[in-house]
Design an enzyme around this catalytic site. Structure first.
Site, PDB file in Angstrom:
ATOM      1  N   THR A  13      -3.354 -43.173 -43.493  1.00  0.00           N
ATOM      2  CA  THR A  13      -3.714 -44.502 -43.984  1.00  0.00           C
ATOM      3  C   THR A  13      -3.283 -45.565 -42.986  1.00  0.00           C
ATOM      4  O   THR A  13      -2.365 -45.378 -42.197  1.00  0.00           O
ATOM      5  CB  THR A  13      -3.083 -44.778 -45.357  1.00  0.00           C
ATOM      6  N   SER A  15      -4.894 -46.583 -40.329  1.00  0.00           N
ATOM      7  CA  SER A  15      -4.965 -45.906 -39.031  1.00  0.00           C
ATOM      8  C   SER A  15      -6.032 -46.466 -38.093  1.00  0.00           C
ATOM      9  O   SER A  15      -6.453 -45.799 -37.154  1.00  0.00           O
ATOM     10  CB  SER A  15      -5.198 -44.408 -39.224  1.00  0.00           C
ATOM     11  N   THR A  16      -6.451 -47.691 -38.329  1.00  0.00           N
ATOM     12  CA  THR A  16      -7.441 -48.272 -37.416  1.00  0.00           C
ATOM     13  C   THR A  16      -6.795 -48.886 -36.179  1.00  0.00           C
ATOM     14  O   THR A  16      -7.479 -49.236 -35.218  1.00  0.00           O
ATOM     15  CB  THR A  16      -8.271 -49.354 -38.129  1.00  0.00           C
ATOM     16  N   GLY A  18      -2.518 -49.573 -34.109  1.00  0.00           N
ATOM     17  CA  GLY A  18      -1.075 -49.427 -34.137  1.00  0.00           C
ATOM     18  C   GLY A  18      -0.582 -48.000 -34.295  1.00  0.00           C
ATOM     19  O   GLY A  18      -1.155 -47.047 -33.751  1.00  0.00           O
ATOM     20  N   ILE A  19       0.514 -47.852 -35.038  1.00  0.00           N
ATOM     21  CA  ILE A  19       1.126 -46.545 -35.236  1.00  0.00           C
ATOM     22  C   ILE A  19       0.156 -45.586 -35.896  1.00  0.00           C
ATOM     23  O   ILE A  19       0.049 -44.419 -35.499  1.00  0.00           O
ATOM     24  CB  ILE A  19       2.413 -46.679 -36.071  1.00  0.00           C
ATOM     25  N   SER A 140      10.848 -47.707 -42.453  1.00  0.00           N
ATOM     26  CA  SER A 140      11.340 -48.631 -41.429  1.00  0.00           C
ATOM     27  C   SER A 140      12.858 -48.639 -41.431  1.00  0.00           C
ATOM     28  O   SER A 140      13.491 -48.385 -42.469  1.00  0.00           O
ATOM     29  CB  SER A 140      10.831 -50.050 -41.713  1.00  0.00           C
ATOM     30  N   TYR A 153      10.157 -57.182 -47.663  1.00  0.00           N
ATOM     31  CA  TYR A 153       9.706 -56.040 -46.862  1.00  0.00           C
ATOM     32  C   TYR A 153      10.764 -54.942 -46.846  1.00  0.00           C
ATOM     33  O   TYR A 153      10.464 -53.766 -47.091  1.00  0.00           O
ATOM     34  CB  TYR A 153       9.405 -56.497 -45.437  1.00  0.00           C
TER      35      TYR A 153
END
Length: 263
Positions: A13, A15-16, A18-19, A140, A153
């Site tokens: 998810t 996944s377009t 960055g990581i 994170s 966050y």
């Protein structure tokens, strides 16, 4: 070392870019059939096209907003079975605690935590029935040391860590694993734009603001730099592989040494 994922279906998810994009590329190179997910069809199509530059990979995409229950249901209908789930979708923003509204708390939790809860609830049983599966929740270091500049966050990521460990308990005695990965500050596509905006707001240069990331905000970093998406993805992809069979219920750090505890 067995990193072979031939014949396995992996959903990543967010996944377009960055990581998430780096994870999708890594899993595809390991032989998995990778499903890219993003909010817009345009971004999904662009990511799939970029990944297909390597003609040997098997990649497709599904556009869905993971904060909307009907979109999650549609995704699960289009993709009834998977072997690897990487819950990477999420976002962060810096905001004074006293200014964060209830709606903003809800929004943070809907994407950062509940999207992964819903997808895990749907796919985990199939993994248990098959006798093999991998779930990785991308958390994170902010879930361990809650940053005062984005408390909502950090709390959402702390909840994600607790969720990962709790779900891992359901896999006892199986070949299914559930782990979490804790990146630190990572240089992704949006980082540059965010730094430009924050530098403007704080009336400092971009170079000075970047330096402050490790001199002020994250001074315990041992590498004293941003990690790359690929560096974080390497850890995630390993945990998705057969080679990581002995790692379950674990928070694995890819934070550059920010977290000082050794257990």
């Amino acid at each position: 070392m067995n990193l072979n994922l031939n014949g396995q279906v992996a959903l990543v998810t967010g996944s377009t870019k960055g990581i998430g994009f780096a994870v999708a590329a890594g899993l595809a190179s390991m032989g998995a059939e990778v499903v890219v997910q993003g909010r817009s069809q345009r971004s999904v199509d662009a990511a799939v096209e970029a990944l297909r530059v390597d003609q040997d990979v098997h990649v497709r995409g599904i556009a869905a907003d993971l904060t909307i229950a009907s979109d999650i249901s549609r995704l699960c209908e289009e993709l009834p079975r998977i072997d690897v789930l990487v819950n990477n979708a999420g976002f962060y923003n810096q905001k004074d605690f006293f200014q964060i509204t209830d709606d903003e708390w809800d929004e943070m939790f809907r994407l950062n935590l509940m999207s992964g809860v819903c997808l895990t609830r749907h796919y985990l049983q199939g993994m248990l029935d098959k006798g093999w599966g991998r779930i990785v929740n991308v958390s994170s270091e902010s879930g361990v040391f809650i940053p005062k500049e984005m408390i909502h966050y950090g709390v959402s990521k702390a909840a994600q860590l607790a969720f990962s460990r709790g779900v891992a308990e359901l896999t006892a005695g199986t070949n299914v694993t559930v782990n979490s990965v804790l990146p630190g500050p990572t240089w992704v596509e949006t980082t540059s734009d965010q730094i430009k905006q924050r530098a403007l707001e704080q009336n400092v240069s971009e170079r000075e603001l970047m330096a402050r990331t490790f001199s002020t905000r994250r001074p315990t970093s041992l590498i004293q730099r941003y990690t790359t998406p690929e560096e974080v993805a390497n850890v995630i992809c390993f945990l998705c592989s057969p080679a990581a069979a002995a790692t379950n219920g674990a928070p694995i750090r890819a934070d550059g040494g920010i977290v000082r505890t050794f257990a």
